[in-house]
Motif scaffolding. Sequence first.
Motif, short mmCIF file in Angstrom:
data_model
loop_
_atom_site.label_atom_id
_atom_site.label_comp_id
_atom_site.label_asym_id
_atom_site.label_seq_id
_atom_site.Cartn_x
_atom_site.Cartn_y
_atom_site.Cartn_z
N GLN A 324 0.84 -1.19 0.00
CA GLN A 324 0.00 0.00 0.00
C GLN A 324 0.89 1.25 0.00
N LYS A 325 0.48 2.26 -0.75
CA LYS A 325 1.15 3.57 -0.84
C LYS A 325 2.45 3.54 -1.64
N LEU A 326 2.94 2.37 -2.03
CA LEU A 326 4.27 2.28 -2.64
C LEU A 326 4.25 2.31 -4.16
N GLY A 327 3.08 2.31 -4.76
CA GLY A 327 3.02 2.28 -6.22
C GLY A 327 3.57 0.96 -6.74
N THR A 328 4.49 1.05 -7.70
CA THR A 328 5.10 -0.17 -8.26
C THR A 328 6.58 -0.27 -7.96
N ASN A 329 7.11 0.69 -7.23
CA ASN A 329 8.55 0.75 -6.99
C ASN A 329 8.92 0.02 -5.70
N TYR A 330 8.70 -1.28 -5.67
CA TYR A 330 9.10 -2.07 -4.51
C TYR A 330 9.34 -3.51 -4.94
N GLU A 331 10.01 -4.26 -4.10
CA GLU A 331 10.26 -5.67 -4.39
C GLU A 331 9.71 -6.54 -3.27
N ILE A 332 9.47 -7.79 -3.59
CA ILE A 332 8.88 -8.72 -2.64
C ILE A 332 9.79 -9.94 -2.48
N LEU A 333 10.03 -10.31 -1.25
CA LEU A 333 10.74 -11.56 -0.94
C LEU A 333 9.75 -12.50 -0.26
N ILE A 334 9.72 -13.75 -0.71
CA ILE A 334 8.75 -14.71 -0.17
C ILE A 334 9.47 -16.00 0.24
N ARG A 335 9.06 -16.51 1.38
CA ARG A 335 9.50 -17.83 1.83
C ARG A 335 8.26 -18.63 2.21
N MET A 336 8.11 -19.80 1.64
CA MET A 336 6.93 -20.60 1.95
C MET A 336 7.31 -22.05 2.19
N THR A 337 6.80 -22.60 3.26
CA THR A 337 6.90 -24.03 3.53
C THR A 337 5.48 -24.56 3.59
N LYS A 338 5.10 -25.36 2.63
CA LYS A 338 3.72 -25.82 2.50
C LYS A 338 3.20 -26.43 3.80
N GLY A 339 2.05 -25.95 4.22
CA GLY A 339 1.42 -26.47 5.43
C GLY A 339 2.05 -26.00 6.72
N HIS A 340 3.05 -25.12 6.61
CA HIS A 340 3.76 -24.69 7.82
C HIS A 340 3.80 -23.17 7.96
N GLU A 341 4.35 -22.48 6.95
CA GLU A 341 4.48 -21.03 7.08
C GLU A 341 4.52 -20.36 5.71
N TYR A 342 4.13 -19.08 5.72
CA TYR A 342 4.24 -18.23 4.54
C TYR A 342 4.73 -16.87 5.02
N VAL A 343 5.87 -16.45 4.50
CA VAL A 343 6.48 -15.19 4.93
C VAL A 343 6.69 -14.32 3.70
N LYS A 344 6.19 -13.09 3.77
CA LYS A 344 6.41 -12.13 2.67
C LYS A 344 6.95 -10.83 3.24
N PHE A 345 8.07 -10.38 2.69
CA PHE A 345 8.64 -9.08 3.04
C PHE A 345 8.49 -8.14 1.85
N VAL A 346 8.05 -6.93 2.12
CA VAL A 346 7.93 -5.89 1.10
C VAL A 346 9.04 -4.87 1.34
N LEU A 347 9.92 -4.71 0.35
CA LEU A 347 11.07 -3.81 0.51
C LEU A 347 11.03 -2.68 -0.51
N GLU A 348 11.46 -1.52 -0.08
CA GLU A 348 11.64 -0.37 -0.95
C GLU A 348 13.01 0.23 -0.65
N ASN A 349 13.84 0.36 -1.67
CA ASN A 349 15.20 0.87 -1.48
C ASN A 349 15.95 0.08 -0.41
#
Length: 396
Positions: A324-349
């Motif tokens: 939200q608020k970041l437009g399109t100028n950001y990147e996403i890092l994702i880590r997922m372990t099926k049935g256990h966890e889902y982690v998403k980091f949103v980074l800008e600069n």
Amino acid sequence: MHSNIAVIHDSLLEIHDGEKYVVTKNNKIVKYSYLCLCTGAEPKLVPQAKDFEEILGIRDTDSVDKFVKKIANAKKVIVVGNGGIASELVYKIKNTEIHWVIKDRHISSTFVDPGAAEFFLPSLKNNEQSTEPVSKRMRYQEEDFKKSGAALGPDWYKNLIIRGAGDLTVPSEVKIHYESEITHISKDRNSVHPLQVTLSNGADLTCDLIISATGVTARKSFATETALELTEFGEIKVNEHMETNVPGIYAAGDVCSANWNVAKHWFQMKLWTQARQMGSYAARCMSGHLNKEEILQDFCFEMFAHSTKLFGYKVILLGLFNGQKLGTNYEILIRMTKGHEYVKFVLENNKLQGAVLIGDTDLEEMAENLILNQIDLSPYGDDILNPDIDIEDYFD
């Protein structure tokens, strides 16, 4: 309850800000020095709701009580909506065939992205109640479910048994209708399932009950001498001290809209926990103004934070968790372990702006600190989510 608090079971009818008193529906007059409007919101039901008693909205304890009684006689239901309440319901309802009608391309879009939605789907298909994770926040519970008008807290469904009239030996089946809305409803009392429903995708469904969970609108069913400034959606505008444009009148929760330059990592959502924070802060502001004390804005407005449970998983949403608020100028890092966890980091600069933490990740404190302190993460690269590295050690 404090001895200086008097509870009046009534509805607000008029506000006379000139002489500072209110009139209730039962013609009771109450004078005030400061007034805070916390009238909340009311559900937006599907347009056909006024014509069918089998269409229910869920917003407060009264509506939940009615819903639990109605669904006990239902074998087939339609849930409309894609927010928190709808997501909780389709997972919680048992012994019932469920059709979930959503206008989006993935489930639970109010809170999560398509990747997290895919992570949730196996739990929805298995429909097995998992062990509830340990809650690290205060739990809220209604001891007497008959109390009128109480808004639903974050734990509203925890102690409810929501069962339909279907076969107890057959698990509930959930059929999801993506990018669809209800276009027509009719009733055939001679049918096994009396409601005949047509969707915008052309599908024809039958059911015994429809639960409409399609959002809310601010509840403002009272008159004022001086017009309150409203947003285009009918919410009352408030400043950084929760004050409206009318002197002596404040507002908090779903009925209001934050009309100040909010912090970068905070934004308003219609959530019970956020409404509670606003109400608490409004009380401190009123007390501060009364006693002529300096008022410092509450820290809760520095960063968006929400804790909930979806499909049996603990869910933590922090900061600009969906960009939200970041437009399109950001990147996403994702880590997922099926049935256990889902982690998403949103980074800008190379700085963390938001996070989605699903499951027992134990990353919430670290993520919160990284968002608030805006630490440069470029030295760590993708290792910030490497499961073989205890990244918390870097930031303790």
